[in-house]
Design a protein around this motif. Structure first.
Motif, PDB file in Angstrom:
ATOM      1  N   CYS A  77     -13.397  -0.704   5.935  1.00  0.00           N
ATOM      2  CA  CYS A  77     -13.836  -1.229   4.639  1.00  0.00           C
ATOM      3  C   CYS A  77     -12.647  -1.842   3.889  1.00  0.00           C
ATOM      4  CB  CYS A  77     -14.436  -0.077   3.830  1.00  0.00           C
ATOM      5  SG  CYS A  77     -14.966  -0.541   2.189  1.00  0.00           S
ATOM      6  N   GLY A  78     -12.721  -3.134   3.675  1.00  0.00           N
ATOM      7  CA  GLY A  78     -11.705  -3.781   2.850  1.00  0.00           C
ATOM      8  C   GLY A  78     -10.355  -3.928   3.528  1.00  0.00           C
ATOM      9  N   VAL A  79     -10.343  -4.072   4.838  1.00  0.00           N
ATOM     10  CA  VAL A  79      -9.076  -4.091   5.578  1.00  0.00           C
ATOM     11  C   VAL A  79      -8.897  -5.371   6.396  1.00  0.00           C
ATOM     12  CG1 VAL A  79      -7.633  -2.830   7.230  1.00  0.00           C
ATOM     13  CG2 VAL A  79      -9.250  -1.568   5.789  1.00  0.00           C
ATOM     14  N   ASP A 113      -4.268   4.673   9.135  1.00  0.00           N
ATOM     15  CA  ASP A 113      -3.828   3.706   8.124  1.00  0.00           C
ATOM     16  C   ASP A 113      -2.329   3.480   8.305  1.00  0.00           C
ATOM     17  OD1 ASP A 113      -5.247   2.760   5.175  1.00  0.00           O
ATOM     18  OD2 ASP A 113      -3.073   2.509   5.386  1.00  0.00           O
ATOM     19  N   LEU A 114      -1.894   2.280   7.911  1.00  0.00           N
ATOM     20  CA  LEU A 114      -0.463   1.959   7.945  1.00  0.00           C
ATOM     21  C   LEU A 114       0.312   2.738   6.895  1.00  0.00           C
ATOM     22  CD1 LEU A 114      -0.423  -1.969   7.963  1.00  0.00           C
ATOM     23  CD2 LEU A 114       0.251  -0.469   9.860  1.00  0.00           C
ATOM     24  N   SER A 115      -0.352   3.038   5.795  1.00  0.00           N
ATOM     25  CA  SER A 115       0.348   3.544   4.608  1.00  0.00           C
ATOM     26  C   SER A 115       0.403   5.075   4.569  1.00  0.00           C
ATOM     27  CB  SER A 115      -0.368   3.005   3.349  1.00  0.00           C
ATOM     28  OG  SER A 115      -0.088   3.809   2.231  1.00  0.00           O
ATOM     29  N   TYR A 149      -4.426   2.207  -2.485  1.00  0.00           N
ATOM     30  CA  TYR A 149      -5.650   1.657  -3.056  1.00  0.00           C
ATOM     31  C   TYR A 149      -6.875   2.192  -2.339  1.00  0.00           C
ATOM     32  CZ  TYR A 149      -8.870  -1.627  -5.110  1.00  0.00           C
ATOM     33  OH  TYR A 149      -9.908  -2.173  -5.808  1.00  0.00           O
ATOM     34  N   PRO A 150      -7.954   2.480  -3.075  1.00  0.00           N
ATOM     35  CA  PRO A 150      -8.020   2.518  -4.537  1.00  0.00           C
ATOM     36  C   PRO A 150      -7.289   3.736  -5.072  1.00  0.00           C
ATOM     37  CG  PRO A 150     -10.101   3.250  -3.606  1.00  0.00           C
ATOM     38  CD  PRO A 150      -9.260   2.818  -2.447  1.00  0.00           C
ATOM     39  N   LEU A 159      -5.521  -8.739   7.386  1.00  0.00           N
ATOM     40  CA  LEU A 159      -4.708  -8.848   8.598  1.00  0.00           C
ATOM     41  C   LEU A 159      -4.218 -10.283   8.796  1.00  0.00           C
ATOM     42  CD1 LEU A 159      -5.731  -6.004   9.092  1.00  0.00           C
ATOM     43  CD2 LEU A 159      -6.306  -6.646  11.422  1.00  0.00           C
ATOM     44  N   GLY A 199      -8.023   1.949   8.590  1.00  0.00           N
ATOM     45  CA  GLY A 199      -7.538   1.476   7.298  1.00  0.00           C
ATOM     46  C   GLY A 199      -8.210   2.298   6.205  1.00  0.00           C
ATOM     47  N   GLY A 200      -8.140   3.609   6.362  1.00  0.00           N
ATOM     48  CA  GLY A 200      -8.894   4.528   5.500  1.00  0.00           C
ATOM     49  C   GLY A 200      -8.383   4.621   4.073  1.00  0.00           C
ATOM     50  N   GLY A 201      -7.196   4.071   3.805  1.00  0.00           N
ATOM     51  CA  GLY A 201      -6.670   4.046   2.440  1.00  0.00           C
ATOM     52  C   GLY A 201      -6.563   5.430   1.832  1.00  0.00           C
ATOM     53  N   TYR A 226       0.816  -1.223   0.000  1.00  0.00           N
ATOM     54  CA  TYR A 226       0.000   0.000   0.000  1.00  0.00           C
ATOM     55  C   TYR A 226       0.843   1.264   0.000  1.00  0.00           C
ATOM     56  CZ  TYR A 226      -4.044  -3.006   0.422  1.00  0.00           C
ATOM     57  OH  TYR A 226      -5.000  -3.949   0.168  1.00  0.00           O
ATOM     58  N   GLY A 262      -0.555   4.369  11.378  1.00  0.00           N
ATOM     59  CA  GLY A 262      -0.351   3.301  12.353  1.00  0.00           C
ATOM     60  C   GLY A 262      -1.328   2.179  12.110  1.00  0.00           C
ATOM     61  N   SER A 263      -1.306   1.197  13.010  1.00  0.00           N
ATOM     62  CA  SER A 263      -2.149   0.019  12.840  1.00  0.00           C
ATOM     63  C   SER A 263      -3.463   0.165  13.592  1.00  0.00           C
ATOM     64  CB  SER A 263      -1.423  -1.228  13.354  1.00  0.00           C
ATOM     65  OG  SER A 263      -2.313  -2.321  13.345  1.00  0.00           O
ATOM     66  N   LEU A 264      -4.521  -0.358  13.001  1.00  0.00           N
ATOM     67  CA  LEU A 264      -5.824  -0.354  13.679  1.00  0.00           C
ATOM     68  C   LEU A 264      -5.783  -1.224  14.932  1.00  0.00           C
ATOM     69  CD1 LEU A 264      -7.499  -3.204  13.012  1.00  0.00           C
ATOM     70  CD2 LEU A 264      -7.794  -2.106  10.826  1.00  0.00           C
TER      71      LEU A 264
HETATM   72  C1  LIG Z   1      -7.909  -2.268   0.208  1.00  0.00           C
HETATM   73  S1  LIG Z   1      -7.391  -0.828   1.037  1.00  0.00           S
HETATM   74  C2  LIG Z   1      -8.961  -0.173   1.523  1.00  0.00           C
HETATM   75  C3  LIG Z   1      -8.913   1.307   1.754  1.00  0.00           C
HETATM   76  C4  LIG Z   1     -10.240   1.954   2.148  1.00  0.00           C
HETATM   77  N1  LIG Z   1     -10.746   1.457   3.389  1.00  0.00           N
HETATM   78  C5  LIG Z   1     -11.266   1.798   1.059  1.00  0.00           C
HETATM   79  O1  LIG Z   1     -12.181   0.975   1.224  1.00  0.00           O
HETATM   80  O2  LIG Z   1     -11.182   2.467   0.038  1.00  0.00           O
HETATM   81  C6  LIG Z   1      -6.750  -1.481   2.551  1.00  0.00           C
HETATM   82  C7  LIG Z   1      -6.099  -0.424   3.427  1.00  0.00           C
HETATM   83  O3  LIG Z   1      -5.887  -0.973   4.738  1.00  0.00           O
HETATM   84  C8  LIG Z   1      -4.654  -0.540   5.227  1.00  0.00           C
HETATM   85  N2  LIG Z   1      -4.235  -1.493   6.282  1.00  0.00           N
HETATM   86  C9  LIG Z   1      -3.919  -2.790   6.154  1.00  0.00           C
HETATM   87  N3  LIG Z   1      -3.636  -3.309   7.358  1.00  0.00           N
HETATM   88  C10 LIG Z   1      -3.825  -2.311   8.267  1.00  0.00           C
HETATM   89  C11 LIG Z   1      -3.702  -2.229   9.674  1.00  0.00           C
HETATM   90  N4  LIG Z   1      -3.348  -3.279  10.416  1.00  0.00           N
HETATM   91  N5  LIG Z   1      -3.972  -1.050  10.271  1.00  0.00           N
HETATM   92  C12 LIG Z   1      -4.334   0.035   9.545  1.00  0.00           C
HETATM   93  N6  LIG Z   1      -4.436   0.016   8.211  1.00  0.00           N
HETATM   94  C13 LIG Z   1      -4.193  -1.145   7.577  1.00  0.00           C
HETATM   95  C14 LIG Z   1      -3.760  -0.530   4.009  1.00  0.00           C
HETATM   96  O4  LIG Z   1      -2.619   0.278   4.183  1.00  0.00           O
HETATM   97  C15 LIG Z   1      -4.722  -0.001   2.941  1.00  0.00           C
HETATM   98  O5  LIG Z   1      -4.663   1.390   2.825  1.00  0.00           O
END
Ligand SMILES: C[S@@+](CC[C@H](N)C(=O)[O-])C[C@H]1O[C@@H](n2cnc3c(N)ncnc32)[C@H](O)[C@@H]1O
Length: 409
Positions: free
Chosen positions: A128-130, A85-87, A14-15, A134, A58-60, A9, A111-113
């Protein structure tokens, strides 16, 4: 593996989103549309002049974040919205989108959720989508359950196993031939593979999955992800239960109702005694269509009925297309086409539906609409026809309910 997910990421947020597009349009979706939050978590009656504390975990690149922050701002809600978000690369895009819209109430965290507790407690959590990415999804569900206030709720999306049939076959093949190397090279191999799929391949047959024809980030997310586990309804329900959460609604509701697909009265009769979750599980097996599960849930301690009920003082509100536009889409034979990711259903609406829908303006109540129509027909009949219209359009996630402040729910 968590390192690989993080690295993906950073390289491929993404997206993929161009922040400049915020000047032209608002991306809306589920979960976390404000009308859905109100309808499914607050029985349609939340007072948006009250403070609202939100976590987008994980707001992307910011889709749900920007949608909800904008909708709260439009209602003048004194909201406090936290993005996590991590990224850092994804965060930069989300920050720019918020800045272009002048959404200044968002606080950004990298950071991490799993460490969400450091941010305090929230009325609403979007994720959503996170969680399916894990290493230990159960720990993620628990971490989010722990930060929801007792009278709050969550909107979660995780992948659906059956609707993604073929994705995991392609992932498995790519682990054999493109597990390593620079990402652009792995993407190129994945593109060659999808171009070469024979017609019998399950991904090729799965017409609901088209992401691999798009941008690199989408292709990578679909076929080269380092960590991705899908769910069926019973597994998701069990995961929620273990985390102390109770599901209250799946979106799109009609897809989780076997009656949407079954006409045979004997089969319908046999399904009648199943629990709601069993019926949802049956509908998933039956349609095979859920590529993702979008679920609204609350803490188990929350006992109130959180889903809005259809009653006279309720104001029907349309989500994307307004009432008159839905009326215009009804064909001469009384049917309307409902499309959901390639699944097309033609559903017959009651005869009064077009006239009723022309009165749905986000202000009139159900009672007022039925009284207007009932002047010509019997008012009981008008109520029956409105209820039937509502069931279909709510099932398609087009119509929700709102109880204005002061009205009885
Ligand atoms: C598929 S994207 C989804 C982004 C957004 N939620 C959306 O639906 O458009 C997944 C996101 O989760 C984040 N992510 C993955 N593991 C995570 C964690 N442990 N804590 C926080 N963010 C995380 C990734 O960095 C990435 O931005």
């Amino acid at each position: 593996m968590a390192g690989a997910v993080h690295a993906q990421y950073e390289e491929l947020p993404y997206p993929p989103r161009d922040p400049e597009d915020e000047r032209k349009r608002l991306v809306t979706g589920s979960p976390s549309h404000i009308l859905e939050i109100d309808h499914y978590l607050y029985a349609g009656a939340r007072d948006w002049s009250e403070p609202f504390r939100v976590l987008v975990a994980g707001g992307g690149t910011g889709d749900a974040l920007i949608m909800l922050a904008q909708q709260l701002a439009d209602r003048g809600c004194p909201a406090e919205i936290h993005y996590l978000d991590l990224s850092a690369a994804s965060r930069a895009i989300a920050e720019r989108r918020a800045a272009i819209r002048g959404l200044e109430t968002i606080r950004f965290h990298t950071g991490s959720l799993l460490d969400a507790a450091r941010l305090g407690a929230f009325d609403y959590v979007d994720c959503c989508g996170v969680l399916h990415h894990l290493a230990d999804p159960a720990a993620g569900f628990r971490a989010l359950a722990d930060v929801v206030k007792p009278d709050g709720g969550l909107g979660i999306m995780v992948y659906g196993e059956l609707g993604r049939t073929g994705v995991y076959h392609a992932q498995e093949m790519l682990r054999m031939i493109a597990a390593e190397g620079p990402n652009p090279e792995r993407v190129a191999v994945a593109r060659r593979l999808v171009e070469s799929l024979p017609p019998t391949n399950w991904l090729k047959r799965n017409t609901a999955i088209g992401d691999y024809r798009g941008e690199d980030a989408a292709l990578f997310d679909l076929l080269l992800h380092a960590q991705d586990r899908p769910y069926r309804v019973p597994e998701l329900a069990a995961e929620l239960g273990t985390a102390g959460l109770r599901p209250v609604a799946f979106i799109t509701p009609a897809l989780y109702d076997p009656d949407t697909f079954l006409r045979d009265p004997e089969l319908r009769r046999r399904l009648a005694d199943l629990t709601w979750i069993e019926r949802c599980a049956f509908a998933e097996l039956l349609s095979g269509h859920q590529r993702k599960h979008i679920v609204y849930c609350v803490g188990r301690a929350r006992q109130d009925d959180t889903v809005a009920r259809l009653d006279e003082p309720a104001v029907p509100v349309c989500r994307e297309i307004d009432g008159p536009a839905i009326a215009d889409a009804i064909r001469r034979d009384g049917t309307i086409r409902i499309s959901e990711a390639g699944l097309k259903m033609d559903i017959r609406l009651p005869p009064s539906a077009p006239s009723m829908l022309r009165l749905v303006d986000g202000r009139r109540t159900v009672g007022q609409i039925c009284a207007t129509i009932g002047a010509a027909a019997q008012s009981d009949e008008a109520r029956r026809q409105f209820a039937a219209t509502y069931r279909i359009l709510n099932g398609a996630n087009q119509m929700l309910l709102r109880y204005p402040a002061g009205s009885a729910g």
